[in-house]
Structure formats: C-alpha cells, structure tokens
Design an enzyme around this catalytic site. Structure first.
Site, PDB file in Angstrom:
ATOM      1  N   GLY A   1       0.785  -1.228   0.000  1.00  0.00           N
ATOM      2  CA  GLY A   1       0.000   0.000   0.000  1.00  0.00           C
ATOM      3  C   GLY A   1       0.817   1.277   0.000  1.00  0.00           C
ATOM      4  O   GLY A   1       0.306   2.346   0.333  1.00  0.00           O
TER       5      GLY A   1
ATOM      6  N   THR B   1      -0.530   4.069  -2.444  1.00  0.00           N
ATOM      7  CA  THR B   1      -1.798   4.598  -1.956  1.00  0.00           C
ATOM      8  C   THR B   1      -1.579   5.538  -0.775  1.00  0.00           C
ATOM      9  O   THR B   1      -2.143   6.639  -0.720  1.00  0.00           O
ATOM     10  CB  THR B   1      -2.739   3.460  -1.546  1.00  0.00           C
ATOM     11  OG1 THR B   1      -2.992   2.629  -2.680  1.00  0.00           O
ATOM     12  CG2 THR B   1      -4.067   4.006  -1.022  1.00  0.00           C
TER      13      THR B   1
ATOM     14  N   TYR C   1       9.726 -10.925 -14.114  1.00  0.00           N
ATOM     15  CA  TYR C   1       8.793 -11.843 -13.474  1.00  0.00           C
ATOM     16  C   TYR C   1       8.608 -13.132 -14.270  1.00  0.00           C
ATOM     17  O   TYR C   1       8.189 -14.154 -13.722  1.00  0.00           O
ATOM     18  CB  TYR C   1       7.448 -11.158 -13.229  1.00  0.00           C
ATOM     19  CG  TYR C   1       7.472 -10.233 -12.026  1.00  0.00           C
ATOM     20  CD1 TYR C   1       7.858 -10.707 -10.782  1.00  0.00           C
ATOM     21  CD2 TYR C   1       7.118  -8.888 -12.136  1.00  0.00           C
ATOM     22  CE1 TYR C   1       7.908  -9.866  -9.685  1.00  0.00           C
ATOM     23  CE2 TYR C   1       7.156  -8.038 -11.035  1.00  0.00           C
ATOM     24  CZ  TYR C   1       7.544  -8.542  -9.813  1.00  0.00           C
ATOM     25  OH  TYR C   1       7.595  -7.709  -8.718  1.00  0.00           O
TER      26      TYR C   1
ATOM     27  N   GLN D   1      17.557  -4.480 -11.433  1.00  0.00           N
ATOM     28  CA  GLN D   1      18.039  -3.734 -10.271  1.00  0.00           C
ATOM     29  C   GLN D   1      18.890  -2.530 -10.676  1.00  0.00           C
ATOM     30  O   GLN D   1      18.794  -1.468 -10.059  1.00  0.00           O
ATOM     31  CB  GLN D   1      18.828  -4.667  -9.342  1.00  0.00           C
ATOM     32  CG  GLN D   1      17.969  -5.713  -8.638  1.00  0.00           C
ATOM     33  CD  GLN D   1      16.823  -5.100  -7.857  1.00  0.00           C
ATOM     34  OE1 GLN D   1      15.676  -5.510  -8.003  1.00  0.00           O
ATOM     35  NE2 GLN D   1      17.112  -4.114  -7.029  1.00  0.00           N
TER      36      GLN D   1
ATOM     37  N   ASP E   1       7.802   7.211  -2.355  1.00  0.00           N
ATOM     38  CA  ASP E   1       7.296   5.847  -2.458  1.00  0.00           C
ATOM     39  C   ASP E   1       8.476   4.903  -2.692  1.00  0.00           C
ATOM     40  O   ASP E   1       8.977   4.802  -3.802  1.00  0.00           O
ATOM     41  CB  ASP E   1       6.298   5.793  -3.626  1.00  0.00           C
ATOM     42  CG  ASP E   1       5.762   4.400  -3.905  1.00  0.00           C
ATOM     43  OD1 ASP E   1       6.184   3.442  -3.242  1.00  0.00           O
ATOM     44  OD2 ASP E   1       4.931   4.278  -4.824  1.00  0.00           O
TER      45      ASP E   1
ATOM     46  N   ASP F   1      16.037  -1.043  -2.460  1.00  0.00           N
ATOM     47  CA  ASP F   1      16.524  -1.634  -3.704  1.00  0.00           C
ATOM     48  C   ASP F   1      17.721  -2.539  -3.434  1.00  0.00           C
ATOM     49  O   ASP F   1      17.833  -3.631  -3.997  1.00  0.00           O
ATOM     50  CB  ASP F   1      16.932  -0.534  -4.693  1.00  0.00           C
ATOM     51  CG  ASP F   1      15.742   0.227  -5.242  1.00  0.00           C
ATOM     52  OD1 ASP F   1      14.640  -0.347  -5.277  1.00  0.00           O
ATOM     53  OD2 ASP F   1      15.920   1.384  -5.635  1.00  0.00           O
TER      54      ASP F   1
ATOM     55  N   GLU G   1       2.346  -8.896 -12.163  1.00  0.00           N
ATOM     56  CA  GLU G   1       2.460  -9.321 -10.769  1.00  0.00           C
ATOM     57  C   GLU G   1       1.610 -10.551 -10.451  1.00  0.00           C
ATOM     58  O   GLU G   1       1.703 -11.091  -9.348  1.00  0.00           O
ATOM     59  CB  GLU G   1       2.040  -8.190  -9.828  1.00  0.00           C
ATOM     60  CG  GLU G   1       2.975  -7.002  -9.821  1.00  0.00           C
ATOM     61  CD  GLU G   1       2.519  -5.894  -8.886  1.00  0.00           C
ATOM     62  OE1 GLU G   1       3.347  -5.044  -8.529  1.00  0.00           O
ATOM     63  OE2 GLU G   1       1.337  -5.884  -8.503  1.00  0.00           O
TER      64      GLU G   1
END
Length: 205
Positions: free
Chosen positions: A12, A15, A42, A53, A78, A84, A145
């Site tokens: 979150g 958001t 992914y 990265q 954010d 990282d 995702e």
C-alpha cells in the site's frame, strides 16, 4: 520534511503516498512503475535480475537529484534506494537469481550513490502478512504481478524485518497493514497523521 514510505510489494505504499500528499499539500516521488525490464523479470528472474536492479538504481539516482533540488516543505517518497539494495538485490542474490559478481558490481554502484541520498526524517514501514499482500496484489490487477510466488513475498518480508530491526538507523514509524486499513478506515489514516506529526511540530492536521 522528508518522509519515505517502505514496504513489500502490495503493502500500500503508493496509496499511502497519495493520501499523505493530498493531506499535506506535498510533493510526491513515486516508484517507477513502467520499468522496461519488470515484465521480463517476473517471467525469468535469473535472466533479468541484474538488469532490473540496475535500472531501478538509475531511476533512484535521477529521483534523488530531483529531491535535492526540491524546495517543498514536505516530500513523500514511495520506496527508498535502501530497499533496492538491502531487500530486493540482496534477496535475489541469496536466492541464486543474481550472480555474486553481478551483486558485487551492483553494491559498489549503490555504495557510491548513497552518499548523495539524504536520509528521511522519518521512514513509514508498512508491515503486512502474505495474505494481505496477495489480496492487494490481486485487487490492483497488474498483469506482470499475477504470478508472483508467495514464497518470494515471504522472503522479502523476512528481509524487511531484518532491515528495520538491524540495519536501518533512522526514525521509523511502523504501520501494521493487517489491522490498520488506512484506505477503508479513516480513523486509521488519522492515527498515522497524528503519529507523523510527532516528528514535525509544524505538520498539518
């Protein structure tokens, strides 16, 4: 006042960054969502881990330069450059998905850049269990995702807890996302703002 929001995938962060930015009339710096490697990553993590990265690190460096030049009273970020390295790159290396040579190269670049990064006045850590993360990942519906392995999320959670407890040295405000649903519960969001105000006597309420 520089506030960074940290947490696992789906916790979150974006958001909360949006909500706090509106509340404080602040400037927000968001995590890159259109990274050119993320979809490939992914699908084949070992092939694309280093590329991903390094790409994120480059994005963080650009963002940092923007932040250093920013004169806003409040800045909300954010995710941080520290995550990282200490969470994602370290986890990929530990899983054997990033070669030791590549990880060493990445960390040398990271170490050089951290001298440019101002430490947040306070770090908001969004702690969340795997069921909460999975539910929120499905809810936001990003195609790349959808196949994230729960064990992968679990390893990231372990990395986050270790980072918060043993590595990160700054001020930390912990939000338990399992019980503090700041999206649906206005009181939970107000509680975060009240706690945040303790780090800044001039914070708006």
């Amino acid at each position: 006042m520089y506030v960074a929001i940290a947490g696992n995938i789906g916790s979150g962060k974006t958001t909360l960054t949006e909500m706090l930015t509106r509340r404080y009339g602040a400037k927000a710096y968001y995590e890159e969502t259109d990274n050119p490697y993320i979809g490939d990553f992914y699908n084949d993590m070992s092939r694309w881990a280093f590329h991903l990265q390094i790409s994120f690190l480059g994005s963080r460096i650009r963002q940092t330069l923007d932040m250093l030049a920013d004169g806003s009273d409040y800045i909300f970020q954010d995710r941080t450059i520290y995550e990282d390295a200490h969470i994602f790159a370290d986890n990929l290396h530990g899983m054997g998905l990033m070669a030791s040579r590549d990880f060493a190269t990445y960390m040398r670049i990271f170490d050089l850049t951290t001298n440019l990064v101002p430490q947040p006045d306070v770090l908001i850590y969004l702690r969340a269990s795997i069921p909460t993360l999975v539910a929120q990942i499905k809810r936001r519906g990003r195609e790349y995702e959808m196949n994230i392995d729960e064990n992968y999320l679990g390893r990231l959670n372990e990395k986050y807890e270790n980072w918060i407890d043993n590595i990160y040295k700054g001020e930390v405000l912990i939000v338990d996302k399992d019980v503090e649903d700041f999206v649906e519960d206005g009181a939970a969001f107000e509680s975060i703002c009240e706690r945040l105000a303790r780090y800044d006597k001039n914070a708006k309420r």
